[in-house]
Design a protein around this motif. Sequence first.
Motif, PDB file in Angstrom:
ATOM      1  N   SER A 133     -17.753   2.493  -0.768  1.00 11.50           N
ATOM      2  CA  SER A 133     -16.571   2.014  -0.047  1.00 11.50           C
ATOM      3  C   SER A 133     -16.593   3.058   1.293  1.00 11.50           C
ATOM      4  CB  SER A 133     -15.545   2.168  -0.715  1.00 11.50           C
ATOM      5  OG  SER A 133     -15.357   3.506  -1.321  1.00 11.50           O
ATOM      6  N   ASP A 185      -0.959  10.000  -5.576  1.00 13.01           N
ATOM      7  CA  ASP A 185      -2.117   9.303  -4.766  1.00 13.01           C
ATOM      8  C   ASP A 185      -2.586  10.242  -3.787  1.00 13.01           C
ATOM      9  OD1 ASP A 185      -1.552   7.047  -5.964  1.00 13.01           O
ATOM     10  OD2 ASP A 185      -0.498   5.905  -3.957  1.00 13.01           O
ATOM     11  N   LEU A 186      -3.859  10.163  -3.546  1.00 12.87           N
ATOM     12  CA  LEU A 186      -4.629  11.068  -2.346  1.00 12.87           C
ATOM     13  C   LEU A 186      -4.334  10.688  -0.957  1.00 12.87           C
ATOM     14  CD1 LEU A 186      -7.865  11.788  -4.519  1.00 12.87           C
ATOM     15  CD2 LEU A 186      -5.851  13.242  -4.664  1.00 12.87           C
ATOM     16  N   LEU A 227     -12.241  14.244   2.045  1.00 15.11           N
ATOM     17  CA  LEU A 227     -11.971  13.386   0.877  1.00 15.11           C
ATOM     18  C   LEU A 227     -13.202  13.059   0.094  1.00 15.11           C
ATOM     19  CD1 LEU A 227      -9.830  10.292   2.079  1.00 15.11           C
ATOM     20  CD2 LEU A 227      -9.512  11.829  -0.167  1.00 15.11           C
ATOM     21  N   ARG A 280      -6.454   7.002   4.097  1.00 14.48           N
ATOM     22  CA  ARG A 280      -6.164   6.491   2.581  1.00 14.48           C
ATOM     23  C   ARG A 280      -7.186   7.156   1.619  1.00 14.48           C
ATOM     24  NH1 ARG A 280      -5.408   2.423   6.242  1.00 14.48           N
ATOM     25  NH2 ARG A 280      -3.702   0.825   6.026  1.00 14.48           N
ATOM     26  N   GLY A 281      -6.814   7.653   0.583  1.00 12.29           N
ATOM     27  CA  GLY A 281      -7.489   8.177  -0.345  1.00 12.29           C
ATOM     28  C   GLY A 281      -7.877   7.388  -1.513  1.00 12.29           C
ATOM     29  N   GLN A 282      -7.680   6.242  -1.862  1.00 11.95           N
ATOM     30  CA  GLN A 282      -7.974   5.402  -2.865  1.00 11.95           C
ATOM     31  C   GLN A 282      -7.666   3.915  -2.466  1.00 11.95           C
ATOM     32  OE1 GLN A 282      -5.427   7.863  -3.878  1.00 11.95           O
ATOM     33  NE2 GLN A 282      -4.283   6.621  -2.431  1.00 11.95           N
ATOM     34  N   GLY A 283      -8.181   3.025  -3.173  1.00 14.47           N
ATOM     35  CA  GLY A 283      -7.860   1.634  -3.062  1.00 14.47           C
ATOM     36  C   GLY A 283      -9.113   0.854  -2.112  1.00 14.47           C
ATOM     37  N   GLU A 338       0.925  -1.246   0.058  1.00 15.58           N
ATOM     38  CA  GLU A 338      -0.121  -0.096   0.049  1.00 15.58           C
ATOM     39  C   GLU A 338       0.745   1.088   0.073  1.00 15.58           C
ATOM     40  OE1 GLU A 338      -4.115  -0.559   2.350  1.00 15.58           O
ATOM     41  OE2 GLU A 338      -2.287  -0.853   3.715  1.00 15.58           O
ATOM     42  N   GLU A 364     -10.260   2.644   1.210  1.00 13.61           N
ATOM     43  CA  GLU A 364     -10.347   4.229   1.063  1.00 13.61           C
ATOM     44  C   GLU A 364     -11.200   4.494   2.372  1.00 13.61           C
ATOM     45  OE1 GLU A 364     -12.264   7.467  -1.729  1.00 13.61           O
ATOM     46  OE2 GLU A 364     -12.106   5.702  -2.556  1.00 13.61           O
ATOM     47  N   ARG A 422     -14.158  14.509  -3.737  1.00 15.29           N
ATOM     48  CA  ARG A 422     -14.757  13.481  -4.799  1.00 15.29           C
ATOM     49  C   ARG A 422     -16.326  14.200  -5.573  1.00 15.29           C
ATOM     50  NH1 ARG A 422     -11.216  10.064  -6.137  1.00 15.29           N
ATOM     51  NH2 ARG A 422     -10.364   8.779  -4.413  1.00 15.29           N
TER      52      ARG A 422
END
Length: 1204
Positions: free
Chosen positions: A1200, A975-976, A1146, A1016-1019, A969, A1022, A1150
């Motif tokens: 998510s 990456d955000l 976050l 975390r900003g993605q994945g 990770e 998130e 979006r």
Amino acid sequence: MNFEGLDPGLAEYAPAMHSALDPVLDAHLNPSLLQNVELDPEGVALEALPVQESVHIMEGVYSELHSVVAEVGVPVSVSHFDLHEEMLWVGSHGGHATSFFGPTLERYSSFQVNGSDDIRQIQSLENGILFLTKNNLKYMARGGLIIFDYLLDESEDMHSLLLTDSSTLLIGGLQNHILEIDLNTVQETQKYTVETPGVTIMRQTNRFFFCGHTSGKVSLRDLRTFKVEHEFDAFSGSLSDFDVHGNLLATCGFSSRLTGLACDRFLKVYDLRMMRAITPLQVHVDPAFLRFIPTYTSRLAIISQSGQCQFCEPTGLANPADIFHVNPVGPLLMTFDVSASKQALAFGDSEGCVHLWTDSPEPSFNPYSRETEFALPCLVDSLPPLDWSQDLLPLSLIPVPLTTDTLLSDWPAANSAPAPRRAPPVDAEILRTMKKVGFIGYAPNPRTRLRNQIPYRLKESDSEFDSFSQVTESPIGREEEPHLHMVSKKYRKVTIKYSKLGLEDFDFKHYNKTLFAGLEPHIPNAYCNCMIQVLYFLEPVRCLIQNHLCQKEFCLACELGFLFHMLDLSRGDPCQGSNFLRAFRTIPEASALGLILADSDEASGKGNLARLIQRWNRFILTQLHQDLQELEVPQAYRGAGGSFCSSGDSVIGQLFSCEMENCSLCRCGSETVRASSTLLFTLSYPEGSNSDKTGKNCDFAQVLKRSICLEQNTQAWCDNCEKYQPTIQTRNIRHLPDILVINCEVNSLKEADFWRMQAEVAFKMAIKKHSGEISKNKEFALADWKELGSPEGMLMCPSIEELKNVWLPFSIQMKMTKNKGLDVCNWTDGDEMQWGPARAEEEHGVYVYDLMATVVHILDSRTGGSLVAHIKVGETYHQRKEVSEGVTHQQWYLFNDFLIEPIDKHEAVQFDMNWKVPAILYYIKRNLNSKYNLNIKNPIEASVLLAEASLARKQRKTHTTFIPLMLNEMPQVGDLVGLDAEFVTLNEEEAELRSDGTKSTIKPSQMSVARITCVRGQGPNEGIPFIDDYISTQEQVVDYLTQYSGIKPGDLDAKISSKHLTTLKSTYLKLRFLIDIGVKFVGHGLQKDFRVINLMVPKDQVLDTVYLFHMPRKRMISLRFLAWYFLDLKIQGETHDSIEDARTALQLYRKYLELSKNGTEPESFHKVLKSLYEKGRKMDWKVPEPEGQTSPKNAAVFSSVLAL
């Protein structure tokens, strides 16, 4: 007097007078033995207290002469006969002092000394009276004006004072020490520790200090060292009083009984010649006070609290016939004193009455008293007639009654205008005959006007007083504030003007038009900003520090490296060294050296900034040397020709250290040599330089050589002679440093005059030299100098202004001789090396040092002074900032906190000693950078993001609020990361309220980061945090801001906290790694977060929702309102939570991408913002409280995130 063992009811005194007196005599005494005493069982009225002049006084026998009331119902606590005037001073338990003049006890003055504590001792001096209360010493004039008021520590409980000489005072009390106070400076000069606490009485003879203790002991102490020489254990209970006369010490006190303390009727008498007790003296009264009254014999006066008085010889037997009785109005006598002439006795009782007993009808208190000054009588009835025709008639002679009505002269503002009287011109005769000494002019008085009087000019024709253009100028100058005109504007202390937006609307670009970063001055101990800039622009030091990283929590080298990284990233925006200064304040050595300034001292300029910055310079080099010595030298710092420094030394030591031989030669011929090293040198000026007014030339190189190769005569231990002997100590140089650091030590007028005189001599020599180059046979005038610097002139010569106040050379040449000597000379670019060509400098041991930086102290009485730096910035720094290849120029800059301005190189060496004083000089070897590999390798690795243990002892895994990143990770570029931080307040804001009602911020509140959260900003994970650190702090927190931060007391304490607690450095490294890797931070109001955390983040890596949802010239919108409007979320209910805020930011980002179509449709997004602001104005920007009301927008939230 010690009140232990007395009736505890004495602590509460009845405010009213006793209605009747019932004197109780000792049962062993016969009332017929009393002298001239009539006991009235019906009591004594207050009106009958003053005794008429017809009272018969028998010569040689003490009888009552007068009684007066000092303060009705308030017990008298102390009485004292004035030693200089015919006055008696009385102090009360209410803190009031009253003085009475002469034997008739006429009231002279009366005033309040202390509002709550009783007066415990009085001491008369020539110019006033000293009053001692519980924790206060006050010196007042005899009329009541305060001369000084010295506050002691609140824990002190003082009881006695002793005047040892005209300007030294000892103060003792119930604590275990005695203070020595200098009355001239009103400062504590010494604190003597006493083995037996509780010193309530002090006396002095020509042999000893005598200290009486509450434990019943009397200690005899040395007059010089205050050490105990002898000690008498007089009473088992407590000591009441003692006195010393000749070789006799007499004491009275209390003994321990089964029922408690009892007054002992045996006086303990000691012979000071043999230091032993003699036969105790039994008396017939209960002794509370005693004094020697030596006239023809050494009589003792023993007084009981009930008013019984007995005279006896200390070595004889007490005779009951020698007893008389004082008639106190109250039940007890509280104080007793004897005049210096021994003709008068004073008693004070518990009802505020003072009784004067004398042995003659017309006594004097002192053998030789000076005349007492009385207030002048009122002269209103004897005013002379006033002549209205005189212009100089003082109108203050007219007595005006007090009235509440409007006066005739009180004109309305519409009919009057202020017209200040202009200063008249200086008499032309004074200007003509004036002679100047320095900046002071002297002239004889022409006596054309009356002394200290200026006539009023009331006529309109006298227009010369209405225009300053007509005023003849004095040679000294007529500026209202001369220092403002003397100190150039760019050198003055700069301050930040704070508004309600903080720093957002402050124009830093007005002060700094370069791409280099300034440093903000509002942080405590930011006086070192200029030296931080000097170290940053030393290329080898900068690279070394930025390559350094260690595990210590408070490492100055690490923090300095982080600060240098911020200075590198900045494009003209100011930085702040808050984290560096925080680590600096935690180092014990810095505090021990006095380098930590209090806020008040720094703001008022009380500290000597020149000495302070020179001590700081020595400290920081030593500290960096120690910090880097513990680690292995990085590979980047290996020289091109191999290892450049030994394994036991640091690179700082190799750069700055100078190896020396110290030789000590005794007069017996024994010589001792030892090796040492130093990181800097201090200038040592020639002796008698101030007294030499002939203008002898002394090159800077000569003074520098004398300072490096120092020779001095001093006392030192000789192993051969086995004792201290006069020795000659010399210092020789083994190895020259790469960077030569010099502390100028211009700390007095003597050194300042030396610099000024040498600059004048150098100026004359430069004028002579350049004029000779122009024309050897032609006369040269200073007015022609302008032509010399012009392109049309024959030669390009410096202007006359560039040569003024210059003594410092831009370059110096140093050579190591074969006999371990050192040759130093000034060197210019036009000169050839004296000992060989430049190419062979290494072979011949000849080095050229170029001036790189000067740190100067700006003297400005208006602001308390400041420190600035002149720095020659190299080409590598310009290349990085200007992002263009081939930049090879060097330029001198002035660094004044956040003011940065390019200057001419001559300005860096010009020191006008009236306001610009040199403090520190930095010379570097020519071509120094070529010896080092200046590559920087980022020492922060990805391992800083892995799991770590918490500092908190009580944290459990079940309380963990985050999941650390796994190896798969690890963030990548772009990456955000959602970020939010919470803060606590260390220092409150300082502000002032203007007369118009507006608030002006003088100093903002000092914040400290308390919690940092990254999600975390993605994945697939998130929205799940991978950092949620609470930051431990060692500084005192004044406000946890729980309502806004969610931080509670105890959360930051490792002993009781249940949170994941880390150090600021640990979390800082995580954020630095994320910044360096290139992630993009998403948050709300990130500018303030990064500012308090002390991080510099490139603007393309910040996605701030406060600006994404903002229209120009409109207000900023809170995260809570945006979440309600766009996401149908209600956050920040009772307190803030950084995890919730970071997730919300976050989601808002979006939503922004969704509404703006990834930024491709700005017009449609503008309509959304417009409706947002319209809704906000209608709702008054408040989120509705009822649960039933929903958001006007049903924002689509990612599944998510909803799963979280």
